[in-house]
Structure formats: C-alpha cells, structure tokens
Design an enzyme around this catalytic site. Structure first.
Site, PDB file in Angstrom:
ATOM      1  N   GLY A  73      -9.030  -7.645  -2.037  1.00  0.00           N
ATOM      2  CA  GLY A  73      -9.630  -8.828  -1.422  1.00  0.00           C
ATOM      3  C   GLY A  73      -8.736 -10.044  -1.550  1.00  0.00           C
ATOM      4  N   TYR A  74      -8.173 -10.224  -2.715  1.00  0.00           N
ATOM      5  CA  TYR A  74      -7.266 -11.355  -2.948  1.00  0.00           C
ATOM      6  C   TYR A  74      -6.041 -11.249  -2.045  1.00  0.00           C
ATOM      7  CZ  TYR A  74      -4.369 -14.704  -5.529  1.00  0.00           C
ATOM      8  OH  TYR A  74      -3.581 -15.776  -5.878  1.00  0.00           O
ATOM      9  N   ALA A  75      -5.446 -10.046  -1.988  1.00  0.00           N
ATOM     10  CA  ALA A  75      -4.270  -9.854  -1.133  1.00  0.00           C
ATOM     11  C   ALA A  75      -4.595 -10.148   0.324  1.00  0.00           C
ATOM     12  CB  ALA A  75      -3.733  -8.436  -1.293  1.00  0.00           C
ATOM     13  N   SER A 110      -6.947 -12.119   1.489  1.00  0.00           N
ATOM     14  CA  SER A 110      -7.192 -13.550   1.686  1.00  0.00           C
ATOM     15  C   SER A 110      -5.896 -14.343   1.700  1.00  0.00           C
ATOM     16  CB  SER A 110      -8.133 -14.081   0.599  1.00  0.00           C
ATOM     17  OG  SER A 110      -7.508 -14.113  -0.677  1.00  0.00           O
ATOM     18  N   LYS A 111      -4.973 -14.006   0.815  1.00  0.00           N
ATOM     19  CA  LYS A 111      -3.731 -14.773   0.733  1.00  0.00           C
ATOM     20  C   LYS A 111      -2.765 -14.404   1.855  1.00  0.00           C
ATOM     21  CE  LYS A 111      -4.800 -17.322  -2.782  1.00  0.00           C
ATOM     22  NZ  LYS A 111      -4.953 -18.790  -2.659  1.00  0.00           N
TER      23      LYS A 111
END
Length: 256
Positions: free
Chosen positions: A160-162, A164-165
């Site tokens: 999820g973080y990857a 989003s970024k």
C-alpha cells in the site's frame, strides 16, 4: 537577485502537514529559519505549546496549529475550509503527512490498503487541489510533496505504501505540467532511510539494518535535519525553474 536573497523566505507563509515530529517537524523549523511563518497540521499536533511551535516561535516566526486526521475525508475537507478562511494567502504547501503499514502482500488487508491510500495519496491531492487553486489565483506558489524511495522501487511488505508513493510521483508531474506556466512550482522530496518512527522496525532488525547501511554510500541513516536545506530550496525563488522534479535525499542510495 543576489544568491543568498533567493533563499530568503521572509514574509512567506508555509503550510506544513505532519509536522509534529521527524521530517515534517524539521521541514517546518527549516522554513522558519529561512524566515517563513508556519501553519502546522497533523492528527496529533497540540493546538498550543507543541515542540514544533516552540521551536518556530523561538526563531521569531508566527505559528498556527490545526488538528486533522488525514485518514478522514470529512476532517480533511473541514480543515481545508477553515485554513483557507483563516489564511486567504498561502505561499508554500509542504504535503508531508503520511503513514506506513507493514504486512506481506498476501496478508495486506483492504483496511490497511485503504487507510494508507487515504492518508498518503487522497489527502495530499485534495490539499494540493485546494491550496494549489488558491496559488493559481495568486499567480505564485510552491508545493512540495514528500515522496519516497518507493516512488521508484517496490519495497518489501509495504504494498500500500509503495502504491501510494509511486502515485505521488505521478501526481507531482501531472500538477507541474498544468501549473508550471502559471507561477506555481510543484516538486517532491524523496527521503531515503531516515532515523524516524517510520523506520524504527527496520533499525531494530539487525539483519535489515546492516543490509540497508551496507548499500548507503554515505554510510549512515539520514536525520530529519537533512531535509531543512532541500525544503527551503524547493520553497524559495532559487527553485523558480524547477518543476516536476523528485529530489532524492538518500545518502546516495539511488546511485547504487
């Protein structure tokens, strides 16, 4: 304009999200050191007397605090309405607030995915849309997003973080394409491995920590203060011809 003067932010007002501690706090203090007055917002920021406020006021700059949970769209919208009413002119937006949730992809729940995307992508875009629109009407402004090394890479156990970024990198370019000719600069800073709350789990894992340090040419974890200079640069007239750029502050990680 003399070179030193091009970095001077005296008379500017900067909105910094996620400024309670870590990178965001250092960004806010760095901008204040360059002369800017600060509007701070985060989910946990004290409305009076925070460490960030004390540091900014000690520099002789103004500080106004707001509280908003960026995972709650209603709170984001209410904050945008209030801050624009309180401050009709904002010169700088630092879109720094974010979160990270660690779980292998096969176990990464919808709840984790949704929470990370709401905080890391939806809220920053909504802020940029609103404050950026204000800047377009002013004819000037600087917007700086906090991206990540995972804007370029996939990472491990943080899908999820990857996502989003990675998306933030595209949002920066999309906004820059539309706004560069109208006086608004949109760029991002991509932190490397920095000694903050977000990396505590990695730093406490001897194997991962050794592996990470072994790849960083600078030979150390970064510190929040490493972000003061890059933030001031991208927020100042020294960066007037810089648009759609993702500046890595990573000790040389991406060069390996």
């Amino acid at each position: 304009m003399a070179l030193a003067a091009s970095f001077d932010l005296t008379g500017k007002r900067a909105l910094v999200t996620g400024c309670t501690r870590g990178i965001g706090q250092a960004m806010a203090i760095g901008l204040a050191e360059a002369g800017a007055d600060i509007i701070g917002v985060s989910a946990s920021l004290a409305l009076e007397g925070s460490e960030t406020e004390q540091a900014v006021r000690a520099l002789g700059r103004d500080f106004k605090a707001y509280k908003a949970d960026f995972g709650d769209r209603a709170q984001v919208d209410a904050f945008i309405t209030q801050v624009q009413a309180d401050f009709p002119h904002i010169d700088i937006l630092i879109n720094n607030a974010g979160t990270i949730k660690r779980a292998p992809a096969a176990e990464h729940s919808d709840e984790l995915w949704d929470e990370v995307l709401r905080i890391n992508l939806d809220a920053p875009f909504r802020l940029a849309r609103a404050i950026g629109g204000q800047m377009l009407r002013q004819g000037s402004g600087k917007i700086v997003f906090t991206a990540s090394l995972l804007t370029f890479q996939g990472g491990i156990n943080v899908p999820g973080y990857a996502a989003s970024k990675g998306a933030i990198g595209s949002v920066v370019k999309a906004l820059a394409n539309e706004w560069a000719g109208r006086g608004v600069n949109v760029n991002a800073i991509a932190p490397g491995y920095i000694a903050t709350d977000n990396t505590e789990a990695l730093r406490n894992d001897p194997d991962r920590s050794a592996s990470i340090l072994g790849r960083i040419p600078a030979g150390r974890w970064g510190t929040p203060d490493d972000f003061k200079g890059p933030t001031v640069f991208l927020s100042s007239s020294a960066a007037d011809y810089v648009h759609g750029t993702i500046l890595t502050v990573d000790g040389g990680w991406m060069g390996r």
